[in-house]
Enzyme design. Structure first.
Site, PDB file in Angstrom:
ATOM      1  N   HIS A  30       0.906  -1.275   0.003  1.00  0.00           N
ATOM      2  CA  HIS A  30      -0.004   0.091   0.143  1.00  0.00           C
ATOM      3  C   HIS A  30       0.948   1.254   0.042  1.00  0.00           C
ATOM      4  CE1 HIS A  30      -3.995  -1.335   0.447  1.00  0.00           C
ATOM      5  NE2 HIS A  30      -3.646  -2.316   1.069  1.00  0.00           N
ATOM      6  N   LYS A  53      -8.360  13.579   4.757  1.00  0.00           N
ATOM      7  CA  LYS A  53      -7.634  12.654   4.743  1.00  0.00           C
ATOM      8  C   LYS A  53      -6.766  12.431   5.995  1.00  0.00           C
ATOM      9  CE  LYS A  53      -6.708  13.449   0.431  1.00  0.00           C
ATOM     10  NZ  LYS A  53      -6.870  12.342  -0.080  1.00  0.00           N
ATOM     11  N   ARG A  54      -5.976  11.401   6.288  1.00  0.00           N
ATOM     12  CA  ARG A  54      -4.967  11.319   7.128  1.00  0.00           C
ATOM     13  C   ARG A  54      -4.064  12.807   7.094  1.00  0.00           C
ATOM     14  NH1 ARG A  54      -0.283   8.426   7.348  1.00  0.00           N
ATOM     15  NH2 ARG A  54      -0.913   7.492   5.227  1.00  0.00           N
ATOM     16  N   LYS A 100       0.804  14.289   1.710  1.00  0.00           N
ATOM     17  CA  LYS A 100      -0.810  14.505   1.320  1.00  0.00           C
ATOM     18  C   LYS A 100      -1.092  16.034   1.351  1.00  0.00           C
ATOM     19  CE  LYS A 100      -2.729  10.224   3.493  1.00  0.00           C
ATOM     20  NZ  LYS A 100      -3.076   9.622   2.343  1.00  0.00           N
ATOM     21  N   THR A 124      -8.697   6.467  -1.863  1.00  0.00           N
ATOM     22  CA  THR A 124     -10.288   6.066  -2.017  1.00  0.00           C
ATOM     23  C   THR A 124     -11.263   7.180  -1.648  1.00  0.00           C
ATOM     24  OG1 THR A 124     -10.116   5.014   0.264  1.00  0.00           O
ATOM     25  CG2 THR A 124      -9.609   3.546  -1.704  1.00  0.00           C
ATOM     26  N   LYS A 182     -14.863   8.536  -3.444  1.00  0.00           N
ATOM     27  CA  LYS A 182     -15.819   8.616  -2.826  1.00  0.00           C
ATOM     28  C   LYS A 182     -16.524  10.218  -3.126  1.00  0.00           C
ATOM     29  CE  LYS A 182     -14.411   6.020   0.897  1.00  0.00           C
ATOM     30  NZ  LYS A 182     -13.465   5.996   2.002  1.00  0.00           N
TER      31      LYS A 182
END
Length: 817
Positions: free
Chosen positions: A358, A546-547, A552, A654, A658
């Site tokens: 991952h 998100k985290r 990110k 993901t 969504k």
């Protein structure tokens, strides 16, 4: 056994009866929690009828079964999705209405299981839903954490972690399976003995922890199939030492029990110290060993003692490296307990276990100190060393004399056990989670392994269950889709593409827009109720959820907001579409810089709110304790989806799927599944910016990037960054963000600054935002883009993902109902 009916009247009678029998109360006297449990147990009764039949079908059909091992399953609340998959939402809603109860009030009473944290766990949860819905025999396996990661509270603009005690009122959906309780052994030493002319290895002086399983049924959509999520809870085999307790030594009396039970206490214990790292290793071995003991026991019950056929009847899939100890543990069981030779055991392991990678992030490719593994798992360590010796021998024949190359591929090297190398070497399948990620694994992360064993590698793009992430969380849009194209898409989500023609239908677009406005109003209410924050639903809703991690790039978003603020403040003629930027993210408790980014976002919010002109066009909201339940309200309301990871760093994502499915338009880099989203919707319906993955990799290799040159030449960036530390942003603590400031310019320990290219990509991001801003002002164009995103999202259903896994890796046969 007679079956119970679950029509409206039967449901009402069941709920009333349970409240009477369990609580001795009438429905009017019952508390909201008591009503929730009565409804939950009624739904559970309906599931358990199917569960018994599904288990019987699995036993008699003797079909190959998947065991999906993951340290996380971010399940979310179960009640409504269970009703949905039972195709009974109408009956339950009407039954509750007639009892004078609003179903939404009941749903709010359900605790959110603290079994996961981010995308890894949510993917695993989506997979379970799809496996059941596609009638594939499977079991998810994890730890029954007593406490989740943490409940996030923002206090004075900073993250505070509170215990997430989700099991306080019990878990209505689980059932203990005491007959499958097993022993897990830690520590001790290994002795070699001779038995019937054969060497045998026996561990002595170990200590024991019991693994107690709890099963949570996972019901498929409109089918007879029910699989299970098995959660292992740690328990000491020793009872309370009454003599010590009687002598007043209360702590000693219960100390050993507490040490054993600590294993399943908390998701991701802090591992910046030796004890925390040791606890994580215990957790990983604990649940993999328990799962493998159960797998062998269940196999023998069905197929007898001949384990040579194990790969034909069982597939074990490890979700990232956390469950990687399943590999040496299966070797140990086959050799030490089943009497197999090394070659036979190794052949079985390498035909039974598959591995999904991952991440390419070096810090996330798990490794354990050799002395820790040796101390905690002495026999497993011996097996790991022998696997390593045989692997290195093979590699020496392929790369003679290339010591460094072999060391980088070894399972044991540089005083560490490298879990990713073990997983690649000993699994029969290694897959990435998007096309781009799959290529990076082959070309970079596992380049040398790909030269030696190329047949193992594949890429299967992640997916999301459209049942939770569209039907459950966006019922109005679901109704509109059903009216427009029928209901075939519910079981065949690729059929959503039939919506694409409706992008040109003005009446459809108007309904689509109206639904988005309702969802924005619903989110505004949630923010008001939970955080007393007022947002204007007429603002554009721009979301990054998100985290919290530097790669990110929440920092890129925050820096751009600073620049927008300065444009408003310094230029009275500047105007923009009023926009609320919403962030949802948890930072790992020990990740200082991630916490500083949260602090900066909160400071931005306060600064903008104080400025009378800026707050008419800009607002920043940090959504506390972002979890599945809040995502189910946030995602349908989003109009812009921020997917800003440094290209090549996000394996798939993901959340991007969504948001897309619910009609948000993506602004993002060509990273992870954004690549495939852009292919589906076309470049006119997505905002792509920034360097591509190959350019980023070249930049890292060449190591000649100088962020200071951008700082010196870009006036807007220089002003925004200076305001981080000159008291403009945080007048009460001007130096609080010094580390964040320096990380963008100077780097850590002599490395280049701006490790994730925030400043490098800023100009491209800013231009993409200008295009987005202009297009949002053209209502017709924007709505056509939004509808197109929903229409082309069907391929990102986890049903498609699971079919690909099954065709490529697992080869399971569906059960028949």
């Amino acid at each position: 056994m007679p079956t119970t009916k679950f029509d409206k009247e039967s449901i009402k009678n069941s709920i009333v009866g349970k409240i009477q029998r369990y609580n001795g109360l009438t429905i009017e006297e019952a508390t909201p929690q008591q009503i929730y449990r009565a409804v939950a147990f009624t739904v559970r009764d309906q599931i358990m009828q199917k569960y018994m039949k599904a288990r019987e079908e699995r036993k008699t059909s003797k079909k190959k079964r998947l065991y999906y091992l993951s340290v996380e399953f971010l399940m979310g609340r179960a009640m409504y999705c269970n009703m949905l998959n039972l195709v009974s939402t109408k009956e339950y809603t009407e039954a509750l209405q007639e009892l004078g109860i609003d179903i939404q009030d009941v749903l709010k009473e359900e605790p959110e299981p603290g079994l996961g944290n981010g995308g890894l766990g949510r993917l695993a949860a989506c997979f379970l839903d799809s496996l059941s819905s596609l009638n594939l025999p499977a079991m998810g396996c994890t730890i029954r954490y007593e406490y989740g990661l943490f409940r996030q509270k923002i206090v004075d603009g900073q993250q505070v972690e509170l215990p997430d005690s989700w099991l306080e009122n019990g878990n209505a959906w689980e059932a203990p399976v005491m007959q499958d309780t097993c022993e897990i052994h830690f520590g001790g030493h290994v002795e070699e003995i001779e038995l019937n002319g054969h060497k045998k290895y026996v561990t002595k002086d170990y200590y024991t922890v019991e693994a107690v399983p709890y099963d949570m049924p996972i019901v498929g959509y409109d089918t007879g199939n029910v699989n299970a999520l098995r959660m292992w809870s740690a328990r000491s085999p020793k009872k309370l030492d009454l003599s010590s307790f009687g002598e007043g030594r209360f702590v000693q009396a219960s100390e050993e029990i507490e040490l054993a039970e600590a294993i399943s206490k908390v998701l991701y214990p802090e591992d910046k110290h030796y004890e925390g790292k040791m606890l994580r290793l215990k957790q990983h071995y604990f649940f993999t060993s328990a799962t493998l003991q159960y797998i062998i026991k269940d196999y023998k019950k069905t197929y007898g003692d001949d384990l040579s056929k194990l790969p034909e009847k069982v597939v074990i899939h490890i979700n990232d490296t956390h469950p990687g100890m399943a590999i040496p543990e299966l070797m140990r069981i086959l050799i030490d307990e089943e009497g197999m030779g090394w070659d036979e055991a190794s052949s079985i392991v390498q035909r039974t276990i598959a591995y999904t990678n991952h991440t390419i992030m070096a810090e996330a490719l798990e490794r354990w100190p050799v002395n820790m593994v040796q101390q905690l798992l002495p026999r497993v360590y011996q097996i790991i060393c022998e696997m390593n010796r045989r692997l290195c021998e093979r590699l020496w024949n392929r790369f003679p004399g290339e010591w460094d190359r072999i060391a980088n591929m070894a399972i044991v090297s540089y005083d560490n056990v490298h879990m990713a190398n073990m997983c690649v070497a000993m699994s029969y399948s290694v897959n990435g989670v998007s096309k781009l990620h799959g290529e990076i694994l082959k070309e970079e992360t596992f380049h040398d392994f790909n030269l030696v064993m190329p047949e193992k590698f594949s890429a299967i793009t992640n997916g999301i269950t459209h049942r939770r992430w569209l039907i459950n969380c966006n019922p109005e849009l679901t109704d509109l889709i059903n009216e427009s194209i029928g209901t075939k898409w519910i079981k065949q989500p690729e059929e959503l593409s039939a919506l694409r023609s409706f992008a040109d239908d003005a009446a459809f677009r108007d309904r689509f827009a109206e639904i988005k406005e309702h969802n924005k109003a619903r989110l505004a209410k949630l923010l008001k109720d939970r955080q007393n924050v007022t947002v204007d639903p007429s603002f554009m809703f721009d979301v990054q959820a998100k985290r919290l991690h530097e790669y990110k790039r929440q920092m890129l978003n925050a820096l751009h907001i600073m620049v927008l603020y300065n444009r408003i403040v310094n230029d009275e003629s500047f105007t923009m579409q009023p926009r609320v930027f919403i962030f949802g993210a948890k930072a790992s408790p020990g990740y200082y810089r991630a916490k500083q980014i949260i602090r900066m976002i909160c400071a931005l919010s306060r600064m903008i709110e104080k400025h009378p002109r800026a707050r008419k066009m800009l607002q920043v909201v940090f959504l506390e304790n972002y979890d599945v339940s809040s995502a189910e309200v946030l995602i349908p309301a989003a109009e812009v989806s921020e997917q800003l990871s440094t290209a090549s760093k996000e394996a798939s994502g993901t959340g991007n799927m969504k948001f897309m499915m619910n009609g948000a338009v993506t602004i993002g880099t060509m990273d992870g599944a954004n690549v495939e989203i852009s292919e589906q919707v076309g470049m006119d319906n997505i905002y792509i910016f920034g360097m591509r993955a190959d350019t980023v990799r070249d930049m890292y290799r060449e190591n000649n990037y100088n962020p200071m040159s951008i700082f010196e030449t870009n006036q807007e960036i220089r002003l925004a960054m200076t305001q981080m530390i000159d008291g403009t942003l945080m007048p009460e603590a001007p130096s609080a963000l010094q580390d964040l400031y320096h990380s963008l310019l100077l780097g850590d320990w002599g490395s280049m600054g701006d490790n994730y290219f925030v400043l490098k990509d800023f100009g491209s991001y800013s231009m993409a935002q200008r295009r987005l801003e202009k297009d949002y002002g053209n209502r017709k164009k924007w709505l056509k883009m939004a509808v197109t995103n929903t229409a082309m999202s069907g391929i990102f259903s986890s049903d498609r993902t699971i079919r690909e896994y099954n065709d490529t890796i697992w080869h399971l046969e569906p059960m028949e109902f």
